[in-house]
Design a protein around this motif. Structure first.
Motif, mmCIF file in Angstrom:
data_model
loop_
_atom_site.group_PDB
_atom_site.id
_atom_site.type_symbol
_atom_site.label_atom_id
_atom_site.label_comp_id
_atom_site.label_asym_id
_atom_site.label_seq_id
_atom_site.Cartn_x
_atom_site.Cartn_y
_atom_site.Cartn_z
ATOM 1 N N PRO A 213 0.807 -1.234 0.000
ATOM 2 C CA PRO A 213 0.000 0.000 0.000
ATOM 3 C C PRO A 213 0.835 1.276 0.000
ATOM 4 C CG PRO A 213 0.066 -0.942 2.201
ATOM 5 C CD PRO A 213 0.766 -1.922 1.318
ATOM 6 N N ARG A 214 2.147 1.178 0.143
ATOM 7 C CA ARG A 214 2.981 2.374 0.239
ATOM 8 C C ARG A 214 3.371 2.945 -1.123
ATOM 9 N NH1 ARG A 214 8.033 0.246 3.299
ATOM 10 N NH2 ARG A 214 7.752 -1.362 1.690
ATOM 11 N N VAL A 215 3.166 2.209 -2.191
ATOM 12 C CA VAL A 215 3.647 2.628 -3.503
ATOM 13 C C VAL A 215 2.608 3.472 -4.224
ATOM 14 C CG1 VAL A 215 5.032 0.534 -3.653
ATOM 15 C CG2 VAL A 215 2.777 0.594 -4.727
ATOM 16 N N ASN A 216 3.050 4.156 -5.299
ATOM 17 C CA ASN A 216 2.120 4.882 -6.150
ATOM 18 C C ASN A 216 1.561 3.918 -7.179
ATOM 19 O OD1 ASN A 216 1.801 6.582 -8.925
ATOM 20 N ND2 ASN A 216 1.200 7.808 -7.152
ATOM 21 N N ARG A 217 0.276 3.631 -7.066
ATOM 22 C CA ARG A 217 -0.317 2.582 -7.876
ATOM 23 C C ARG A 217 -0.254 2.857 -9.375
ATOM 24 N NH1 ARG A 217 0.327 -1.856 -7.102
ATOM 25 N NH2 ARG A 217 -0.029 -1.334 -4.919
ATOM 26 N N PRO A 218 -0.556 4.075 -9.881
ATOM 27 C CA PRO A 218 -0.498 4.287 -11.334
ATOM 28 C C PRO A 218 0.887 4.022 -11.928
ATOM 29 C CG PRO A 218 -1.745 6.045 -10.298
ATOM 30 C CD PRO A 218 -1.130 5.248 -9.189
ATOM 31 N N ILE A 219 1.941 4.483 -11.258
ATOM 32 C CA ILE A 219 3.294 4.282 -11.785
ATOM 33 C C ILE A 219 3.676 2.813 -11.727
ATOM 34 C CG2 ILE A 219 5.737 4.764 -11.346
ATOM 35 C CD1 ILE A 219 5.027 7.566 -10.580
ATOM 36 N N ILE A 220 3.320 2.145 -10.637
ATOM 37 C CA ILE A 220 3.646 0.718 -10.512
ATOM 38 C C ILE A 220 2.921 -0.091 -11.575
ATOM 39 C CG2 ILE A 220 3.355 -1.308 -9.037
ATOM 40 C CD1 ILE A 220 5.684 0.519 -8.279
ATOM 41 N N ASP A 221 1.641 0.206 -11.795
ATOM 42 C CA ASP A 221 0.875 -0.546 -12.796
ATOM 43 C C ASP A 221 1.413 -0.303 -14.197
ATOM 44 O OD1 ASP A 221 -0.687 -1.524 -10.769
ATOM 45 O OD2 ASP A 221 -2.343 -0.113 -11.089
ATOM 46 N N PHE A 222 1.788 0.930 -14.489
ATOM 47 C CA PHE A 222 2.299 1.233 -15.823
ATOM 48 C C PHE A 222 3.640 0.552 -16.071
ATOM 49 C CE2 PHE A 222 4.626 3.728 -18.943
ATOM 50 C CZ PHE A 222 3.671 3.935 -19.930
ATOM 51 N N SER A 223 4.503 0.557 -15.064
ATOM 52 C CA SER A 223 5.846 -0.006 -15.232
ATOM 53 C C SER A 223 5.888 -1.515 -15.071
ATOM 54 C CB SER A 223 6.799 0.624 -14.211
ATOM 55 O OG SER A 223 6.397 0.300 -12.887
ATOM 56 N N LEU A 224 4.780 -2.113 -14.584
ATOM 57 C CA LEU A 224 4.698 -3.569 -14.370
ATOM 58 C C LEU A 224 5.729 -4.056 -13.352
ATOM 59 C CD1 LEU A 224 4.239 -4.734 -18.076
ATOM 60 C CD2 LEU A 224 2.476 -4.141 -16.411
ATOM 61 N N THR A 225 6.120 -3.177 -12.453
ATOM 62 C CA THR A 225 7.121 -3.529 -11.448
ATOM 63 C C THR A 225 6.561 -4.537 -10.455
ATOM 64 O OG1 THR A 225 8.171 -1.376 -11.631
ATOM 65 C CG2 THR A 225 8.589 -2.616 -9.628
ATOM 66 N N ARG A 226 7.343 -5.551 -10.147
ATOM 67 C CA ARG A 226 6.931 -6.565 -9.162
ATOM 68 C C ARG A 226 7.595 -6.323 -7.817
ATOM 69 N NH1 ARG A 226 8.285 -11.251 -13.544
ATOM 70 N NH2 ARG A 226 6.521 -10.907 -14.953
ATOM 71 N N SER A 227 8.851 -6.009 -7.841
ATOM 72 C CA SER A 227 9.566 -5.663 -6.608
ATOM 73 C C SER A 227 10.696 -4.714 -6.983
ATOM 74 C CB SER A 227 10.131 -6.915 -5.926
ATOM 75 O OG SER A 227 11.190 -7.476 -6.692
ATOM 76 N N TYR A 228 11.035 -3.820 -6.060
ATOM 77 C CA TYR A 228 12.090 -2.868 -6.364
ATOM 78 C C TYR A 228 12.713 -2.338 -5.081
ATOM 79 C CZ TYR A 228 8.781 0.954 -5.267
ATOM 80 O OH TYR A 228 7.904 1.803 -4.646
ATOM 81 N N VAL A 229 13.849 -1.692 -5.250
ATOM 82 C CA VAL A 229 14.542 -1.042 -4.138
ATOM 83 C C VAL A 229 14.662 0.436 -4.475
ATOM 84 C CG1 VAL A 229 15.808 -3.030 -3.263
ATOM 85 C CG2 VAL A 229 16.727 -1.742 -5.189
ATOM 86 N N ALA A 230 14.727 1.271 -3.433
ATOM 87 C CA ALA A 230 14.795 2.712 -3.630
ATOM 88 C C ALA A 230 15.676 3.334 -2.558
ATOM 89 C CB ALA A 230 13.397 3.328 -3.601
ATOM 90 N N ALA A 231 16.291 4.453 -2.905
ATOM 91 C CA ALA A 231 17.157 5.156 -1.954
ATOM 92 C C ALA A 231 17.076 6.651 -2.219
ATOM 93 C CB ALA A 231 18.608 4.674 -2.062
ATOM 94 N N PRO A 232 17.135 7.458 -1.166
ATOM 95 C CA PRO A 232 17.095 8.911 -1.352
ATOM 96 C C PRO A 232 18.443 9.470 -1.783
ATOM 97 C CG PRO A 232 17.268 8.392 0.983
ATOM 98 C CD PRO A 232 17.159 7.068 0.261
ATOM 99 N N VAL A 233 18.409 10.554 -2.542
ATOM 100 C CA VAL A 233 19.606 11.295 -2.930
ATOM 101 C C VAL A 233 19.629 12.566 -2.090
ATOM 102 C CG1 VAL A 233 20.835 12.454 -4.811
ATOM 103 C CG2 VAL A 233 19.484 10.384 -5.268
ATOM 104 N N MET A 234 20.628 12.727 -1.229
ATOM 105 C CA MET A 234 20.650 13.864 -0.305
ATOM 106 C C MET A 234 22.083 14.295 -0.019
ATOM 107 S SD MET A 234 19.367 11.870 3.100
ATOM 108 C CE MET A 234 20.412 10.600 3.832
ATOM 109 N N PRO A 235 22.749 14.937 -0.992
ATOM 110 C CA PRO A 235 24.160 15.315 -0.807
ATOM 111 C C PRO A 235 24.384 16.325 0.303
ATOM 112 C CG PRO A 235 23.246 16.326 -2.772
ATOM 113 C CD PRO A 235 22.234 15.338 -2.304
ATOM 114 N N THR A 236 23.401 17.188 0.573
ATOM 115 C CA THR A 236 23.555 18.212 1.606
ATOM 116 C C THR A 236 22.741 17.916 2.851
ATOM 117 O OG1 THR A 236 21.756 19.536 0.656
ATOM 118 C CG2 THR A 236 23.981 19.962 -0.153
ATOM 119 N N GLY A 237 22.225 16.700 2.960
ATOM 120 C CA GLY A 237 21.393 16.344 4.096
ATOM 121 C C GLY A 237 19.915 16.488 3.817
ATOM 122 N N GLN A 238 19.569 17.211 2.763
ATOM 123 C CA GLN A 238 18.175 17.374 2.368
ATOM 124 C C GLN A 238 17.903 16.487 1.161
ATOM 125 O OE1 GLN A 238 17.105 21.352 1.281
ATOM 126 N NE2 GLN A 238 14.991 20.852 0.801
#
Length: 401
Positions: A213-238
């Motif tokens: 339930p945490r994912v964005n359903r339209p993007i997931i359905d369009f991309s047909l993603t089954r499982s994925y990993v994600a990480a934030p980009v924060m060079p200055t802490g933000q």
């Protein structure tokens, strides 16, 4: 070769190259993981010694099996069943050995993953343009770190905006993915996974994107993603963006090592991106300084080459010094935008013919503009007009000058 489903507009998905024996894309299905220890793990699953889901960590599953087998040994010893206890003890020993080997194999995989991350980041450090490094980041995450697909989002006005995607040979699918994601641009308050990453400053893993339930359903359905990993980009802490990656085309489920790999890559990419932005800003600043110096030099040269006019010195209120003290507001009031463009090119040392070429107008029109500029600025020659422009260009509130 990956295909594109033109009917749905989504990237097509070929059949997985390898599946676990239970029909699910499992841990042992990856070619680089088809080691002796992975085969032993699979055999233990087939024998019913280990019970786990496809997305579970193998070492953790084995540790739980060891605890269960140890409990059997204790019960057998308490009931004086020596044969049963001996068989259970052998199972405990075998599973303990397998657990150790899995831990060692995981450490080996992490070491290889780190080397791949370093290789990808070293290529990004050679990039000297902001637009290029944004496009290259997903590509290096795929080609250097072994993922099938990767996308890069930026955070803008509280929304997720996809900036780049790389799907290997499926460039059409990547372009469609970017176009669709940009048309959606979901707000972050609807992206529970990304909101969680911003709050925790940590990566995340989605084992089953179809039900999470945490994912964005339209993007997931369009991309047909089954499982994925994600990480934030924060060079200055933000947090300024996110990197997502999956193994869709090979039919494999991502795991914690994949998550940590993307996390390490995202951290290094953040620093490389920051360096590239600073270098590009520095180059732009240097170009502006060079332009200003060239303008000043042209103005000085024009003053030196100006014709002498044998006449009485102007009254104080009409002197050249007084005429040069024209306020920016009065300049905006008396000059049209076209005349300002002509004045700017005059200050840069351009001839009438060069100005005509730059503005795509006739030389006669340029001469008319020059005359009007000189008259409105009360300048006796081009050098005085250029000097006035150089002075006004350094005034912060000079507006469109």
């Amino acid at each position: 070769m990956v295909t594109t489903d033109l009917a749905s507009g989504a990237p097509g998905v070929p059949a997985p190259t390898a599946l676990a024996d239970d029909g699910h894309p499992g841990w042992a299905s990856r070619p680089e993981r088809a080691t002796a220890v992975s085969r032993r793990f699979q055999e233990a699953r087939e024998q019913g010694l280990i019970h786990c889901d496809p997305g579970d960590m193998p070492a953790q599953a084995v540790a739980e099996a060891v605890d269960a087998a140890a409990a059997v040994v204790r019960c057998a010893l308490e009931s004086h069943g020596d044969d049963e206890a001996l068989a259970a003890l052998e199972s405990v020993l075998d599973l303990s050995l397998l657990e150790r080997e899995l831990i060692e194999d995981g450490a080996h995989r992490r070491g290889r993953a780190l080397l791949r991350v370093q290789d990808g980041l070293s290529k990004l450090r050679a990039v000297d343009g902001v637009a290029e490094i944004v496009d290259r980041a997903p590509r290096e995450l795929v080609e250097s770190c072994g993922f099938d697909r990767a996308v890069l989002f930026r955070v803008h006005d509280g929304r997720m905006v996809m900036e780049a995607a790389y799907f290997g040979d499926d460039s059409a699918g990547a372009e469609k993915m970017v176009a669709f994601a940009q048309s959606v641009s979901p707000p972050l308050d609807h992206m529970l996974l990304e909101t969680e990453m911003i709050r925790k400053r940590a990566p995340a893993i989605v084992r089953d994107a179809t039900t999470d339930p945490r994912v964005n359903r339209p993007i997931i359905d369009f991309s047909l993603t089954r499982s994925y990993v994600a990480a934030p980009v924060m060079p200055t802490g933000q947090v300024i963006g996110f990197l997502h990656a999956d193994r869709l085309y090979s039919g494999q489920t991502v795991d914690e090592i994949d998550r940590d790999t993307v996390w390490a890559f995202a951290e290094g990419f953040g620093y490389a991106f920051e360096r590239t932005v600073l270098m590009e800003r520095m180059r732009r600043q240097q170009a502006e300084v060079r332009t200003a110096l060239a303008t000043a030099e042209a103005a000085a040269r024009a003053l030196q080459d100006a014709d002498l006019d044998l006449r009485k010195v102007d009254p104080p209120e009409q002197s050249s010094a007084a005429r040069s003290l024209v306020e920016p507001e009065s300049i905006r009031a008396v000059l049209t935008r076209r005349e300002v463009e002509v004045l700017r090119l005059m200050a840069a040392g351009r001839t009438n013919q060069q100005i005509a070429g730059d503005l795509v107008i006739s030389t006669g029109t340029v001469k008319s503009h020059v005359k009007r500029v000189l008259r409105k600025l009360r300048a006796t020659n081009r050098a005085e007009a250029a000097s006035t422009y150089v002075r006004l260009a350094s005034v912060p509130d000079a507006g469109w000058l």
